[in-house]
Design a protein around this motif. Structure first.
Motif, PDB file in Angstrom:
ATOM      1  N   THR A  28      -5.655   0.068  -6.939  1.00 52.42           N
ATOM      2  CA  THR A  28      -6.519   1.226  -6.737  1.00 52.42           C
ATOM      3  C   THR A  28      -6.340   1.805  -5.341  1.00 52.42           C
ATOM      4  OG1 THR A  28      -8.166   0.418  -8.320  1.00 52.42           O
ATOM      5  CG2 THR A  28      -8.920   2.015  -6.683  1.00 52.42           C
ATOM      6  N   GLN A  29      -6.292   0.941  -4.334  1.00 53.94           N
ATOM      7  CA  GLN A  29      -6.114   1.412  -2.964  1.00 53.94           C
ATOM      8  C   GLN A  29      -4.772   2.120  -2.793  1.00 53.94           C
ATOM      9  OE1 GLN A  29      -6.727  -2.466  -1.257  1.00 53.94           O
ATOM     10  NE2 GLN A  29      -8.788  -1.980  -0.530  1.00 53.94           N
ATOM     11  N   ILE A  30      -3.732   1.572  -3.393  1.00 53.92           N
ATOM     12  CA  ILE A  30      -2.399   2.186  -3.301  1.00 53.92           C
ATOM     13  C   ILE A  30      -2.384   3.511  -4.045  1.00 53.92           C
ATOM     14  CG2 ILE A  30       0.009   1.942  -3.996  1.00 53.92           C
ATOM     15  CD1 ILE A  30      -0.323  -1.090  -3.499  1.00 53.92           C
ATOM     16  N   ARG A  31      -2.968   3.533  -5.227  1.00 54.05           N
ATOM     17  CA  ARG A  31      -3.004   4.765  -6.033  1.00 54.05           C
ATOM     18  C   ARG A  31      -3.705   5.886  -5.267  1.00 54.05           C
ATOM     19  NH1 ARG A  31      -5.309   2.719  -9.969  1.00 54.05           N
ATOM     20  NH2 ARG A  31      -3.486   2.251 -11.254  1.00 54.05           N
ATOM     21  N   GLU A  32      -4.802   5.569  -4.601  1.00 55.96           N
ATOM     22  CA  GLU A  32      -5.538   6.584  -3.850  1.00 55.96           C
ATOM     23  C   GLU A  32      -4.674   7.171  -2.731  1.00 55.96           C
ATOM     24  OE1 GLU A  32      -8.989   4.459  -2.614  1.00 55.96           O
ATOM     25  OE2 GLU A  32     -10.049   4.739  -4.521  1.00 55.96           O
ATOM     26  N   VAL A  33      -3.883   6.340  -2.058  1.00 58.30           N
ATOM     27  CA  VAL A  33      -2.981   6.843  -1.016  1.00 58.30           C
ATOM     28  C   VAL A  33      -1.931   7.758  -1.625  1.00 58.30           C
ATOM     29  CG1 VAL A  33      -1.224   6.204   0.674  1.00 58.30           C
ATOM     30  CG2 VAL A  33      -3.343   4.884   0.530  1.00 58.30           C
ATOM     31  N   PHE A  34      -1.298   7.321  -2.703  1.00 62.55           N
ATOM     32  CA  PHE A  34      -0.254   8.130  -3.331  1.00 62.55           C
ATOM     33  C   PHE A  34      -0.795   9.482  -3.783  1.00 62.55           C
ATOM     34  CE2 PHE A  34       2.400   4.192  -4.822  1.00 62.55           C
ATOM     35  CZ  PHE A  34       2.716   3.936  -3.504  1.00 62.55           C
ATOM     36  N   GLU A  35      -2.004   9.480  -4.333  1.00 57.94           N
ATOM     37  CA  GLU A  35      -2.615  10.732  -4.791  1.00 57.94           C
ATOM     38  C   GLU A  35      -2.872  11.665  -3.605  1.00 57.94           C
ATOM     39  OE1 GLU A  35      -3.484  11.850  -7.825  1.00 57.94           O
ATOM     40  OE2 GLU A  35      -3.377  10.106  -9.165  1.00 57.94           O
TER      41      GLU A  35
END
Length: 440
Positions: A28-35
């Protein structure tokens, strides 16, 4: 010797609740950065046609592809026609080749999921593992390379990895080096695969393999290895490549990435590293790896691969990308043994004739957004059920016996303080929502 029949296959793992929650939090933390960087999600199948994957990873990479045998009437041939995906990059190239005009230009995508390699398991190395990739397709700008590196390092910062280094090189610079040393083009791919082992093997062993397996003269093999591993390797590369067109272009790529990314990543955390090679055949330009204290190998890697999509029959478009090695990243986190999940409400069952009302209480609490469990085991001893509530890390426990039912209340026990209060049944949900709110 204990039976191993219940162990997962070598190189794979079962993830119980605590560890799985840690993994999901990291995703989730990685996905938020990518978004935040504008990357769009993409999901592709777990397996691809065998011909799509083979020939893209080099001789040694191709050996690690998990092949799937033909089925049905073709099963007896022992031939394979499908394979589990080796990475997220080749499937992306296939998607771009297939959907072309339906995708934005440039196309920025991220992908998260498992990949498989028929590798020898070891510390931080598995046969099934997760990757989180970002890629930019359709841009030749050095800004695209920098965006990829910055997105990956921002993701590392977000999940709590601190002591890492970004190592940068260029396949053009390495090609120029081979050219200067007179390495025939037909041997270049194999030579780079061997040089890619410099982070795993002693320099003299790499030099020996260049002679024995790649047919290089000993003096060239030794000179190559010495130039790449010397304390003044950067100065040697700059000097050696000054008369090579490809070499100069590679050095310009490296300088460009360092200038664009250093401000975000930190100048002390990113550097030109001549010994970095990356053995995959599809890389054409700048390449990078991220290493961290306490974990062998890299925790992230990537580079530019401008020819891969056209090699699959798609348009000839530039592309670059990178990948995070989730298993190694999680291994670096202080809480990698697993997140503790705190239950909001544990409902004890001390009398069978209260089950219907308890089920109703639980339903209303769940509808209100509170995680709620009902005791399902056979014992009706309150002490045992309160221990269960403590083991489930519940914030509150509900006690609803005959006297509570008669009085129209539910006893709510604070599992941290041990304090209890009798709450009217029609006020139960509002009371617990209010009590749980500060910690949610």
């Amino acid at each position: 010797m204990a039976s191993r029949q219940f162990d997962p296959p070598s190189g794979t793992r079962d993830f119980l609740a605590g560890v799985l929650r840690t993994r999901e939090r990291v995703f989730t933390q990685i996905r938020e950065v990518f978004e935040r960087y504008g990357f769009e999600p993409l999901q592709t199948p777990a397996f691809e046609r065998l011909e799509t994957l083979t020939g893209k990873y080099g001789d040694e990479g191709d050996k690690l592809i998990f092949k799937i045998l033909r089925r049905g009437e073709h099963e007896a041939t022992g031939e394979a026609d499908l394979a589990l995906r080796y990475d997220m990059t080749v499937p992306l190239a296939r998607v771009v080749a297939n959907y072309g005009s339906q995708l934005p230009t440039p196309y920025k995508r991220y992908a998260m999921g498992p990949v498989w390699r028929a590798d020898r398991p070891g510390k931080g190395r598995f046969r099934e593992f997760a990757q989180c990739d970002v890629d930019v397709v359709g841009s030749a700008s050095p800004l695209a390379d920098a965006e990829v590196v910055c997105a990956l390092t921002d993701a590392l910062d977000a999940v709590g990895v601190r002591n890492y280094q970004v190592l940068v090189n260029s396949r053009q610079a390495l090609s120029g080096l081979l050219e200067v040393y007179g390495v025939p083009p037909e041997l270049g791919g194999g030579v780079l695969i061997t040089l890619d082992k410099l982070d795993k093997l002693a320099p003299e062993r790499v030099a020996a393999e260049l002679v024995e397996a790649r047919s290089l003269p000993a003096h060239i093999a030794e000179a190559l290895v010495n130039d790449l591993t010397a304390a003044d390797a950067v100065e040697r590369m700059n000097t050696t490549l000054k008369d090579s067109e490809a070499g100069r272009a590679g050095l310009e790529e490296i300088t460009g990435l360092l200038e664009l990314a250093a401000g975000k990543v930190g100048r002390e955390r990113i550097a030109f590293t001549p010994s970095l090679v990356r053995g995959l055949d599809y890389y054409t330009g700048v390449i990078f790896e991220v290493t961290a204290e306490g974990m062998p190998g890299s925790i992230a890697s990537g580079g530019r691969y401008d020819g891969l999509i056209s090699a699959l029959g798609g348009p000839d478009v530039p592309a670059c990308g990178g990948s995070l090695g989730i298993e190694r990243i999680i291994g670096l986190l202080s809480d990698h043994e697993g997140d503790v999940h705190r239950l909001d409400v544990a409902a004890t069952v001390i009398a069978e004739d209260t089950a219907a009302e308890l089920a109703g209480f639980a339903a209303r609490l769940r509808d209100a957004g509170l995680s709620t469990e009902i005791y399902l085991a056979a014992s009706r001893k309150l002490a045992k059920q309160l221990k269960w509530a403590a083991d489930r890390h519940a914030r509150f426990a509900l006690i609803y016996g005959a006297s509570d039912k008669e009085a129209g209340v539910v006893t709510v026990r604070d599992m941290d303080s041990g304090e209890q209060a009798q709450i009217p049944t029609n006020e139960l949900a509002a009371h617990l929502i209010r009590r749980c709110a500060p910690s949610r």
